[in-house]
Design a protein around this motif. Sequence first.
Motif, PDB file in Angstrom:
ATOM      1  N   LEU A 147     -10.305  -4.288   9.888  1.00 24.60           N
ATOM      2  CA  LEU A 147     -10.000  -4.791  10.873  1.00 24.60           C
ATOM      3  C   LEU A 147      -9.931  -5.166  12.281  1.00 24.60           C
ATOM      4  CD1 LEU A 147      -6.893  -6.969  10.548  1.00 24.60           C
ATOM      5  CD2 LEU A 147      -5.978  -4.973  11.413  1.00 24.60           C
ATOM      6  N   THR A 166      -6.591   2.859   6.913  1.00 28.84           N
ATOM      7  CA  THR A 166      -6.448   2.959   7.842  1.00 28.84           C
ATOM      8  C   THR A 166      -7.836   2.398   8.509  1.00 28.84           C
ATOM      9  OG1 THR A 166      -7.061   4.878   9.093  1.00 28.84           O
ATOM     10  CG2 THR A 166      -9.077   4.490   7.297  1.00 28.84           C
ATOM     11  N   ASP A 195      -8.206   4.549   2.666  1.00 27.24           N
ATOM     12  CA  ASP A 195      -8.899   3.210   2.243  1.00 27.24           C
ATOM     13  C   ASP A 195      -9.396   2.495   0.974  1.00 27.24           C
ATOM     14  OD1 ASP A 195      -8.461   0.797   5.354  1.00 27.24           O
ATOM     15  OD2 ASP A 195      -9.305   0.338   3.198  1.00 27.24           O
ATOM     16  N   ILE A 196      -8.682   1.956   0.466  1.00 29.56           N
ATOM     17  CA  ILE A 196      -9.531   0.886  -0.539  1.00 29.56           C
ATOM     18  C   ILE A 196     -10.936   0.893  -0.218  1.00 29.56           C
ATOM     19  CG2 ILE A 196      -8.690  -1.546  -0.546  1.00 29.56           C
ATOM     20  CD1 ILE A 196      -7.897  -0.980  -3.847  1.00 29.56           C
ATOM     21  N   SER A 197     -11.315   0.713   0.803  1.00 28.99           N
ATOM     22  CA  SER A 197     -12.353   0.110   1.258  1.00 28.99           C
ATOM     23  C   SER A 197     -13.740   2.133   1.559  1.00 28.99           C
ATOM     24  CB  SER A 197     -12.773  -0.662   2.701  1.00 28.99           C
ATOM     25  OG  SER A 197     -14.109  -1.346   3.378  1.00 28.99           O
ATOM     26  N   LEU A 242      -4.459   2.566  -2.550  1.00 25.67           N
ATOM     27  CA  LEU A 242      -2.738   3.081  -2.201  1.00 25.67           C
ATOM     28  C   LEU A 242      -2.892   4.663  -2.134  1.00 25.67           C
ATOM     29  CD1 LEU A 242      -0.384   0.037  -3.370  1.00 25.67           C
ATOM     30  CD2 LEU A 242      -1.505   0.502  -0.538  1.00 25.67           C
ATOM     31  N   PRO A 256      -0.313  -2.022   7.113  1.00 24.45           N
ATOM     32  CA  PRO A 256      -0.847  -2.471   5.541  1.00 24.45           C
ATOM     33  C   PRO A 256      -1.339  -4.614   5.622  1.00 24.45           C
ATOM     34  CG  PRO A 256       1.617  -3.247   5.003  1.00 24.45           C
ATOM     35  CD  PRO A 256       1.585  -2.628   6.941  1.00 24.45           C
ATOM     36  N   ALA A 267      -8.012  -7.104   4.691  1.00 21.30           N
ATOM     37  CA  ALA A 267      -7.253  -6.811   5.964  1.00 21.30           C
ATOM     38  C   ALA A 267      -6.626  -7.147   5.769  1.00 21.30           C
ATOM     39  CB  ALA A 267      -8.146  -5.785   6.426  1.00 21.30           C
TER      40      ALA A 267
END
Length: 279
Positions: free
Chosen positions: A83, A115, A137-139, A166, A181, A204
Motif C-alpha cells: 500500500l 507493516t 506482514d503476510i506478504s 497476523l 490493517p 492490503a
Amino acid sequence: EAIHVLKDCGCASPRLDAEVLLSACLKEDRTRFHIDREQPLTEKDYQEFRRLIERRRCGEPVAYIVGRKEFWSLPFEVNSHVLIPRPETEILVEEVLKVCSSLKARNLRILEIGTGSGAISISLAHELKNAQIIATDISQDAINIASRNAQINNAANQISFLSGNLFEPVSGKFDIIVSNPPYISREEYDRLPTGVRDFEPELALRSGADGTSFHREIIKAGSIYLKPGGWIFLEIGAGQRDRVEYMLNASNLYDNIAFRGDYAGIERVSVARRVLTGG
Ligand code: SAM
Ligand code: GLN
C-alpha cells in the motif's frame, strides 16, 4: 502537453503529477524546471516522459510510477506489493508517540501487524531510538520492501521483520501493538477509486464483509500479546468507530478507550489500554 493530457483524463493534480514524473525521468529535482524552463528534452527523455505520463493517464498512482513515497518526512520505496502509505496514517504514528512519551519504560517493545512498506515501524524507530520493534506482514514481498526501507532509513537494527498470518510468527509480550490493517468492506471495495482498486494490493485493503474483521482479531489477541497496562492503536475506516468501540468494550480487556479524527474529520485512530489486572 503532459499537463493537458492529465487534465483531460480527470487527474486531480495534473501539474504536480507532470512535474514529479518529469523530475523522475530526468533524475533531477523538481525546482530545476523552473530554472531550466526553456531547456529542450532530448528525444530519449521525451519518449521516456511520454511513457510515464501514459501510465499515469491509465490511472497508475504517481508513487508506483516513481517507486517512492514520502511518509513522516522519510523516503520509502514502494511497489505494487505494498500500500502507498497515506498521510492519515501519520496520525496513528503521532498517537503512538504521545503515549510512548508518557510511559516510563525506556526500552519499549512494539509490535506492528501488517507493516506493508514499513512506514509505521520505521517512523517509530526513527523517533524512539531505544524501542525494539517487531513488524509482521503476510506478504513476503511486502516484508522485502519494508526491510529495504528500514536500511534506507537506518532503522534496520531496531526492527525485526517477520512474515506470516497476523500473530502467528510472533512471541512474547509488548508495550504497544499498532496496526493499520486492511479495512475496506466488500461493498466499499467495488466503489474505490480506480487508482486504488486497480493498482494497490487487494490483500492490503479488503477485510471481510464489514471491513472490521482484522480489528476484531487484533483486539482479541491483546490478551496474549499485550503487557498489562500496554496500549493498542488501530487505524479505522470511515463509519467503523462504533463497531470497534463495541469490540474494545465487549472484550473486557481494555480501558482508556479513545478515538482521534483525521484532518477530514473522519474518526481514524482508536486507542485503548490493556487493563492492569484481570481480563
Ligand atoms: N502499515 C502499512 C501502512 O500503514 O501503510 C500497510 C497497511 S495495509 C492497509 C495492510 C497490510 O496488512 C498489508 O501490507 C497486507 O499485506 C497486510 N496483511 C493483510 N492480511 C494480513 C494477515 N492476515 N496477516 C498479516 N498481515 C496482513
Ligand atoms: N486508507 C486506505 C484507502 O482509503 C485504506 C487502507 C486500509 O484498508 N487500511 O484506500
